[in-house]
Write a protein that holds these residues in place. Structure first.
Motif, PDB file in Angstrom:
ATOM      1  N   VAL A   1      35.963  30.654  43.418  1.00  0.00           N
ATOM      2  CA  VAL A   1      34.573  30.455  43.036  1.00  0.00           C
ATOM      3  C   VAL A   1      34.548  29.442  41.903  1.00  0.00           C
ATOM      4  CG1 VAL A   1      32.466  31.540  42.160  1.00  0.00           C
ATOM      5  CG2 VAL A   1      34.003  32.839  43.659  1.00  0.00           C
TER       6      VAL A   1
ATOM      7  N   VAL B   1      31.294  29.115  46.268  1.00  0.00           N
ATOM      8  CA  VAL B   1      32.548  29.505  46.920  1.00  0.00           C
ATOM      9  C   VAL B   1      33.285  28.254  47.410  1.00  0.00           C
ATOM     10  CG1 VAL B   1      33.553  30.794  48.855  1.00  0.00           C
ATOM     11  CG2 VAL B   1      31.597  31.728  47.602  1.00  0.00           C
TER      12      VAL B   1
ATOM     13  N   LEU C   1      32.942  38.729  48.702  1.00  0.00           N
ATOM     14  CA  LEU C   1      33.645  37.487  49.031  1.00  0.00           C
ATOM     15  C   LEU C   1      34.389  37.608  50.348  1.00  0.00           C
ATOM     16  CD1 LEU C   1      35.294  36.321  45.677  1.00  0.00           C
ATOM     17  CD2 LEU C   1      33.309  35.334  46.844  1.00  0.00           C
TER      18      LEU C   1
END
Length: 152
Positions: free
Chosen positions: A35, A13, A148
């Motif tokens: 990402v 990330v 996320l």
């Protein structure tokens, strides 16, 4: 209602400000995260949310949820220049997809070999930064389907 947005690809990330493209790093199209898939020879990109594919290109797609929220996934930077080479679509515009469904197969290694970045921004279109709660912070490794961020 909070929308949980999942990682479309495996990798590390990055904070959006680290994306080497001013449109994404400046959050011009919306807030989100990115990402970095590394140098995988083959990778699958999955739907980060359930909904309808409003736009799909080999290098990018937008899914709009039932509640009307749009999420953009852009597979690499400047990858539109590849004209679809190295990307295989597994869905089409107007398809209704489930979260985690495979939409595109691609090669981050081939993207990098061509001198482009494979960094994959995941953007909350028309969202505001204060609506997002990042679950996977910069530096963490994610797999497709890991959360996320939450979009409230």
């Amino acid at each position: 209602m909070t929308l949980r947005v999942l990682a479309p690809v495996a990798g590390t990330v990055l904070d959006l400000t680290e994306v080497p493209d001013p449109v994404f790093s400046g959050a011009i199209v919306g807030p989100g995260v990115a990402v970095d898939p590394g140098d995988a020879e083959t990778a699958e990109a999955v739907a980060p949310v359930a909904g309808t594919i409003m736009k799909i290109h080999p290098h990018a797609f937008v899914i709009v949820t039932e509640a009307g929220r749009g999420v953009l996934v852009h597979l690499g930077l400047d990858t539109v220049q590849l004209g679809g080479e190295g990307f295989t679509l597994h869905a089409a515009e107007k398809d209704v997809v489930e979260q985690g469904q495979v939409l595109v197969t691609w090669s981050p290694a081939a993207v990098r070999a061509g001198g482009r970045s494979a960094v994959t921004p995941v953007i909350a279109l028309e969202g505001k930064a204060d609506q997002l709660t990042t679950t996977a912070t910069a530096g963490h490794t994610v797999s497709p389907g890991d959360e996320l961020f939450a979009w409230s």
